[in-house]
Each structure stands twice: as C-alpha cells, then as structure tokens.
Design a protein around this motif. Sequence first.
Motif, short mmCIF file in Angstrom:
data_model
loop_
_atom_site.label_atom_id
_atom_site.label_comp_id
_atom_site.label_asym_id
_atom_site.label_seq_id
_atom_site.Cartn_x
_atom_site.Cartn_y
_atom_site.Cartn_z
N GLU A 1 3.73 -0.91 4.28
CA GLU A 1 2.99 0.18 3.64
C GLU A 1 4.02 1.46 3.86
OE1 GLU A 1 -0.70 2.91 4.63
OE2 GLU A 1 -0.43 1.71 6.29
N VAL A 2 3.88 2.11 2.45
CA VAL A 2 4.22 3.67 2.52
C VAL A 2 4.03 4.71 3.26
CG1 VAL A 2 6.14 4.93 0.94
CG2 VAL A 2 6.43 2.23 1.00
N LYS A 3 3.65 5.70 4.15
CA LYS A 3 3.05 6.86 3.96
C LYS A 3 3.78 8.34 3.18
CE LYS A 3 -0.10 5.22 7.49
NZ LYS A 3 -0.47 4.86 8.94
N LYS B 1 1.00 -0.96 0.01
CA LYS B 1 0.51 0.41 0.13
C LYS B 1 1.13 1.24 -0.14
CE LYS B 1 -4.16 2.51 2.73
NZ LYS B 1 -4.07 2.17 3.77
N GLY B 2 0.73 2.05 -0.64
CA GLY B 2 1.26 3.47 -0.94
C GLY B 2 2.45 3.72 -1.63
N VAL B 3 2.65 2.90 -2.94
CA VAL B 3 4.34 2.33 -3.07
C VAL B 3 4.24 3.65 -4.07
CG1 VAL B 3 6.14 0.97 -4.30
CG2 VAL B 3 4.42 0.81 -2.21
N LYS B 4 2.99 3.30 -4.75
CA LYS B 4 3.06 4.34 -6.01
C LYS B 4 2.59 5.29 -6.07
CE LYS B 4 1.50 0.44 -9.34
NZ LYS B 4 0.01 0.51 -10.02
N GLY C 1 7.53 -0.65 7.84
CA GLY C 1 7.92 -1.90 8.26
C GLY C 1 7.94 -2.86 9.55
N GLY C 2 7.02 -3.76 9.66
CA GLY C 2 6.45 -3.87 11.02
C GLY C 2 6.09 -3.13 12.44
#
Length: 391
Positions: A229-231, A113-116, A237-238
């Motif tokens: 996830e990337v916000k 989630k959130g990579v793009k 990461g965990g």
Amino acid sequence: MATIAVLGGGYAGLRTVKRLMHDKVDAHIVLVNNHPYHYESTQLHEVAAGTKTSADITFDIREAVDHRVDVVIDTVVSIDRENKRVILEHGEPLAYDYLVNALGFESETFGVKGVKEHSLSFTDIDSAVAVHEHIERTLANYATSHDENDLHIVVCGAGFTGIELLGELVHQVPRWTKQYGLPEGGMRIICVEAGKKILPMLPEDLSTWAVDFLTKHGVEMHPGTAITEVKPGVVIGGDLEFHANTVIWTTGVRGSHVINDSGYDQKRNRVVVGEDLAVEGHPGEFLIGDVSAVPDASSGRLYPTTAQIAIAQADAAAANVAALIDGRPTQPFVFKSVGTVCSLGPHEGVASIDMLGHWKLKGHKVSLVKKLVNDRSVLELAHVKEMLASN
C-alpha cells in the motif's frame, strides 16, 4: 491509393513512417500523435531527476518526417476495427486500409492500493517534468518545514527505469544539498523492490556492480519487499514503512488503454500478435511496441518491450505492409538483441553488448556507449541536426 494509418509518434511509430517513405511505398501515410513532438522515452528518467530538460530529449515530428506524410496532432480514443476507422478526440474519424498501432505505454499499478493517489510516475514529458518540479519544490520546502521527510525520496521498483532513475538522483544530491542549504548527508534515497534479484536481464557480475555503485552512493536498497500500500508520505512493504514526501512509482508499464477500449483480446493492454506482427483475423493490422506481445519462436516466452525491439518491429511491420500492398506474402519477425545498456547517472553505467563478440562493460566507458545508443536512435528517427542539438 491505399491509406496507411500509423498511431503513435514514439520509437516504433516514427520509425515505421520513415521506413515506409524510405522504401517508397505507394500509399497515403497518416501519422497520428497526441503531441507535435517526439520524445526519447528511454531518457524520461533524466528529465524526472532534472539532469536533462524536456528540450534535450524532444524534436518536432513534422520536421522529422517527409512532407508527403500527413501528421495529425490528436488523441486516439478508440479503433473501430470492424469499419477500419480510428476514432479521434477532436477530429473526424480516420479511415484506413492498413493500420500500424504503436500507441505506447502507461504506468502499471498492479492494483496496489493508493498508488494513483499518493505517488508520482512518469510516462511522458509532462509527467516527467511534474516529478522534477515536485522534487525541487519539496526540497526547497525543507527550509521552512524542517520536516526530514522532505529530504526523503522513495523509488518504488528496481526495474530498468527505477535503477536508471536512482543513478540520476544520486548524481543530483550534491547539487541539491548546496542549492537548498540541506544538511550534509540529510537526503535519503530509498528503493523498494518486490523481486529478490536486481537487473536480472544482465549478467550477475554487472547487476552486482550496479547495486554496489548505488549503495556506495547512499541508496538504501530493499529487494524482496513487495509493496502492499501507498499512503500519503508512506510506502508500506510487509512489516516495513518507508516515509518520504516524494514517492516515485516505477514498478512497470502496460500498453495504452486504447487497446482495452477497442475490444482487443489483451492482457495488460498488450495483444499477442502473429509471427508477422499482424493481429489474428486482421491481416492488414499490425501492433508493435508496447501494445504488442511478441513470442520468441525459440523459447516461447514473450520478448521484453524495449526501444531496441520496437525499432526492429517497426522495420518488419513497414516491410509487411508494403508486401501486402504489392500482393506479396508477409515475412515473420526475427529479432536478435544487440545487448543492454543501463546508465547510472550521466557518467557511469553497466552494459552487456552482443556485437562483434560479447562485451561486458562497467563504469565511465558505459556513458559513451549510452550516448552513442541515444544519438543513433535520434539519427535514425529524425535528422543529424536533432542529434547535434541534443549534445
């Protein structure tokens, strides 16, 4: 006269065209690429970090191929395999008798989630330049923002590309610190990797040396940390959060989306091909490079997709197309790796070479090996003048 359509002007596609011309295959050859230039994809990380410019790793395709080859600058939309036509974004459909598909790769998000939306990746010249410009702009912004996250870079993934990028980034830190008046030691470069082992394709002593080199130069390594996830400005990461205003995604690649859009039986836009690199049920259609999945006959495992194997596939595919045109049987693809070279910036690296014996190298001497590998690929794909121009 038969028409051979070659899709993609990367290592595999360009090598295929040059081999077909070298072997004087009696056919009309059309090369389709979405840019008028070829770029050395194995050096994109250097453009992303700013240690090289786009001009350093590109050359004009039309100048590199025989004048008898038709070069079409257009984007492949899909392949009408039933009617043997390549559907182009701007031009008329291209009819072919034989097809060599070498369309290359795209970034793989693995559904995180959130990579793009919140990270940068580089799969071509434009995206590599965009990464570099973002880094420079963000570091320059620190003078007014005083936001320490402007000084932080998170590299997501410690595969081959990620490690080579880290090497270029640490090389640039002293220049950036001086150029932008940054606090000494203020920059942080963080690497987050799901796997517990870094560079597993190399002998353990070389992978250990590479990791030690990066950590001694300030890289904070976090293996065994799967990104969930990337916000905006945060990689999760965990239970860990890594804050940075530059997040670069290098966790992996998949083949071109054209594969899925054209109805192939595929996984991650890669198609398992036969032993002669042809698609099952389509003997005149060959897939090579990043869009192909090639089983190693000795182990049953798929070969990793590298520039080295792409060039070897190109030679085999060209020979098999020529065989079909001449009414001869195709031959199975056989590959033996000559080794792996991993740069750690412009002047350091590690290498495991299987040529005239087995060689394990580390440090300064690897930069010469890497340069020879890069120069050889340019020499084989283009002409001597492009090799000299890149030095």
